[in-house]
Every structure is written in C-alpha cells, then in structure tokens.
Design an enzyme around this catalytic site. Structure first.
Site: not given
Length: 264
Positions: A17, A19, A154
């Site tokens: 799914s 990118i 992140y």
C-alpha cells in the site's frame, strides 16, 4: 522518456500500500518485473495480484525487520530471478512525545526503518556488484533533516538511513551499482490518512478540512502547501532506479514539497 527498465527485476519492500505500492506500480509501468513485499502473506498476494494489471508482479512475503524474514523475502525473489533494483521502503511511524518513548519503541523503530534496509542491502547488493549493475534506494523522509518534535525516534531512523545509504554508495564506488536516498515530505498514504482522521476527530472537524489545513498549519515551510500524492514520490524513485540516473549516487534527493529550507 524511456527509463530503460525492461528486463530489470525490482524488489520494493513494504509495497502492499501507500508509497511502496505506487513505486511498484510505476516500475511495472516502465517495464520492470516487480516483487511486491509485505509481512502478511495473504495481503501481499492480494496486492501483487492487483498490481498485475500494470505488469509482471510477484509476491515476496516476509518481515524484513527480522533476519529470518529478510532471508525469506530474498529466497522468494530469487525464484523469479536476480534482483537488479532494491527499494528499501518498509517503514513505520508513530507520533509520541519524547518522554513517553520507551526503549522498546526506540528499538522497534530502528529495526523496521533502518535494519530492514541494512539487511536487504547486505543480501542483495553483492550480487549487483558481481553483475556490474544495480540500484539501491532508501526511502527516507524530510524528517531526516527536520526532526519532528512529535516523533523524534522516527526522525532519528530517517537520519540514520541517509548515513547508511551514503556509506554503502562509497562502498560500491566504481562498481556500476548506485545507492541513493529519496526524501518525501508529507504524503497522502493510508497511514497518514488514519493519522489525519484521528486529529480531525479530536478537534471536531471533518477529515477533508483537516487534510486541507494540516500541511499549512503543521508544516508551514511547504512550498506546495499540500500533501504530495504517492505517485509523485514514485516518479522520482523510478528515475533514480533507471539507467538514466547512472551518474547519481550517494545523494539524498528531496521530493518534499520544498519543506527543507536549504538550497543544498
């Protein structure tokens, strides 16, 4: 422009799914054979089946955040052929205040976002080197440069990806194998859609209103003032994977909507 990808075999991790799926589709449309990857076997098979509408797609299920899973994916890929193009796209993000991020959170983020690409590159890049041609692409983020206060862990992993990619590019100097990073900005994928939906609910406004307001409000440096579409990111990735990009290596290429406020 013909990107000269016909006959090449590409593996895109995390491509069921978002990118990743857009990258897989674009490479298929350019004539490459594409191995679609996800952790869940049935979901990966379903995604590969859908992508067959665009070309020669195959499923290669496995959790690339583990050594065993990465080996499983490589074995599935080699049943199709030798991989010429590796797109390290598998990744996760979880907004969380710094003082609430646990040791497990840090380690999980690093395993998925960094070690998956390290392992897959270690398994596949030597073969590219031996054959004298290959492409390795790490899908990083503008968060590698603009560390997001809402998810520092992140941002850390995305910065690490840039270091790994640059170091690997130098390791493969002169071999015909290029290694680059692509840095998307805010992109309208399934995970982002869920994040925006939750924000909209918490503020009592519609999802569409939050979608329109999110980038100007939370990423005011954006020059396009909107979310990018996955296909817009995929177009740059496809070029970097192509024969046309043979002189581009060791680079961090931005498709961030102009958020990063530097000229280099």
């Amino acid at each position: 422009m013909d990107l000269k990808l016909k006959g090449r075999i590409a593996l895109v991790t995390g491509s069921t799914s978002g990118i990743g799926a857009a990258i897989a589709q674009t490479l298929l449309e350019e004539g490459a054979t594409v191995l679609v990857n996800g952790r869940d076997e049935s979901r990966t098979a379903e995604a590969a089946e859908k992508l067959k509408a665009y070309g020669d797609a195959h499923a290669a299920a496995g959790d690339v955040s583990t050594a065993e899973g990465a080996q499983q994916v490589v074995e599935a890929a080699r049943r199709v052929g030798e991989v010429d193009i590796l797109v390290n796209n598998a990744g996760v993000f979880t907004p969380k205040p710094f003082f609430e991020i646990t040791d497990d959170d840090w380690e999980t983020m690093f395993k998925v976002n960094v070690m998956s690409g390290v392992r897959m590159s270690r398994l596949l890049a030597p073969g590219m080197k031996d054959r004298g041609w290959g492409r390795v692409v790490f899908i990083a983020s503008e968060s590698a440069l603009n560390i997001p206060v809402e998810m520092v862990h992140y941002g850390m992993t995305k910065t690490a990806q840039l270091s790994v990619a640059r170091g690997l590019a130098k390791t493969l100097s002169g071999t015909g194998v290029t290694v680059n990073s692509v840095l998307p900005g805010p992109t309208w994928s399934e995970g982002v859609e869920q994040f925006v939906r939750e924000m909209a609910e918490s503020e009592g406004i519609s999802e569409q209103q939050m979608k329109e307001e999110f980038v100007p409000r939370n990423r005011p440096g954006s020059l396009i003032e909107r979310f990018a579409e996955p296909a817009e990111v995929a177009s740059l990735v496809a070029y970097v994977c192509s024969e046309r990009a043979s002189a581009t290596t060791g680079a961090a290429l931005r498709v961030d909507g102009g958020i990063v406020d530097t000229i280099a």
